[in-house]
Design an enzyme around this catalytic site. Structure first.
Site, short mmCIF file in Angstrom:
data_model
loop_
_atom_site.label_atom_id
_atom_site.label_comp_id
_atom_site.label_asym_id
_atom_site.label_seq_id
_atom_site.Cartn_x
_atom_site.Cartn_y
_atom_site.Cartn_z
CE LYS A 75 -10.71 2.32 -23.92
NZ LYS A 75 -10.01 2.52 -22.63
CD GLU A 94 -17.42 0.75 -17.86
OE1 GLU A 94 -16.64 1.30 -17.05
OE2 GLU A 94 -17.27 0.79 -19.08
N1 PSU Z 1 -15.12 3.63 -22.92
C1 PSU Z 1 -15.32 4.93 -22.66
N2 PSU Z 1 -14.85 5.44 -21.50
C2 PSU Z 1 -14.22 4.65 -20.58
C3 PSU Z 1 -14.02 3.28 -20.86
C4 PSU Z 1 -14.50 2.82 -22.04
O1 PSU Z 1 -15.88 5.67 -23.47
O2 PSU Z 1 -13.81 5.16 -19.55
C5 PSU Z 1 -13.34 2.37 -19.87
C6 PSU Z 1 -14.10 1.07 -19.73
O3 PSU Z 1 -14.24 0.81 -18.35
C7 PSU Z 1 -13.17 0.05 -20.37
C8 PSU Z 1 -11.84 0.64 -19.98
O4 PSU Z 1 -13.33 -1.26 -19.87
O5 PSU Z 1 -12.03 2.02 -20.29
C9 PSU Z 1 -10.67 0.02 -20.69
O6 PSU Z 1 -9.52 0.58 -20.16
P1 PSU Z 1 -8.08 0.00 -20.56
O7 PSU Z 1 -7.93 0.31 -22.02
O8 PSU Z 1 -7.14 0.74 -19.68
O9 PSU Z 1 -8.13 -1.47 -20.28
#
Ligand code: PSU
Ligand code: MN
Length: 307
Positions: free
Chosen positions: A167, A31
């Site tokens: 996360k 990603e």
């Molecule tokens: N984990 C991290 N940093 C990030 C992300 C995940 O440590 O930037 C990103 C990944 O791309 C994940 C996204 O798919 O955050 C999810 O974002 P949201 O909760 O807005 O869907």
């Protein structure tokens, strides 16, 4: 109507990726939201390059994903990685639902896990690596419920996501419950506990444990054969962030006014400040380690004949 009628002009595989897929060799999708929105410059570009190198070193081909100039992409050039990592460039954060407008409008976009596994699925790539998946956010008074589309996309895209859990800013127990409701397989890679991104312990067990790439590949092949789409392969972090839980609490408390997709970048930036940059180093080592494990699993899966 809803048929998948992307033209060749709309999805472009890097030459190495195209060759590997044609020959049934292992490929790992990566990603880029992590690069564009998750990590500070210049560590973000270094991390992107290190992930690609880690995948190659383990015998697989990296397929870094993005949307660039009206094309879905899997396998980028160095200058394209640099653009995505440029803090001065306006790079959209693209979940899977955003691929359409970004593609049609010629936007420059970095992929979340959801966006990356959708592109991987379209390309026929079965493995993907990230730091931590999105999931169920902790509930906050006065804010709407926030659940990442990563969870639902895992029910649509047949891709194994290698991560250090979810996360750290999320509600881990609620995220695990949601993965269960959505029938998404969760495998602990050499661990009995679901990792918590900055730490190997979350206090929550994984439903099943696999030891090593061969066992992971076998379990994934069987999961796919029995109807699973996406799967989570949870890998403990190679190093830990001391005191992570308290630091995350504080960062979230301080960014209480932030909404939606901006929550993660704001919290991560604050966690980096509070740890004097140590969280960034741990984050990078986690992501690179996951890329290596994803490559090991992709290699093992390709050896047993792929699918
Ligand atoms: N984990 C991290 N940093 C990030 C992300 C995940 O440590 O930037 C990103 C990944 O791309 C994940 C996204 O798919 O955050 C999810 O974002 P949201 O909760 O807005 O869907
Ligand atoms: Mn969200």
């Amino acid at each position: 109507m809803g048929s998948q009628a992307l033209s060749r002009a709309e999805i472009r595989l890097g030459p190495e990726v195209a060759a590997a897929l044609a020959e049934g060799r292992p490929v790992v999708a990566l990603e880029t939201s992590l690069i564009a929105q998750g990590l500070p410059s210049p560590r973000n570009l270094e991390a992107a390059v290190a992930c690609e190198e880690a995948v190659r070193a383990r015998g697989a081909v990296p397929a870094t994903t993005a949307v660039i100039a009206g094309e879905l992409r899997a396998g980028l050039e160095r200058q394209e990685l640099e653009r995505l990592a440029d803090p001065g460039a306006a790079v959209h954060k693209l979940s899977s639902r955003d691929l359409g407008w970004a593609l049609a409008g010629g936007a420059l976009g970095a992929t979340t896990v959801a966006g990356a596994i959708r592109i991987a699925a379209l390309a026929g790539i079965r493995f993907m690596a990230t730091g931590g998946i999105g999931g169920v956010h902790r509930s906050r008074a006065g804010h709407a419920e926030d659940q990442s589309a990563d969870l639902v996309e895992l029910t649509r895209s047949p891709v194994a996501v290698v991560c250090a859990g979810a996360k750290m800013i999320l509600d881990i127990p609620a995220t695990l419950e949601r993965l269960e409701s959505l029938a998404v397989p969760v495998l602990g890679y050499g661990c009995d506990e679901f990792p918590a991104f900055y730490s190997a312990t979350s206090g929550r067990p994984v439903p099943a444990r696999v030891d090593g790439p061969l066992e992971a590949a076998r379990a994934l092949a069987a999961a796919w054969a029995t109807g699973a789409a996406g799967a989570v392969v949870a890998v403990p972090p190679p190093e830990e962030l001391l005191g992570a839980a308290g630091i995350v609490e504080q960062a979230l408390h301080e960014s209480a006014a932030v909404e939606g997709a901006a929550v993660t970048p704001a919290a991560l930036a604050r966690i980096a400040e509070l740890t004097g940059g140590r969280s960034v180093e741990v984050n990078v080592s986690v992501v690179v380690n996951n890329a290596a494990v994803a490559a090991d699993c992709a290699v093992a899966w390709a050896r047993r004949g792929g699918g």
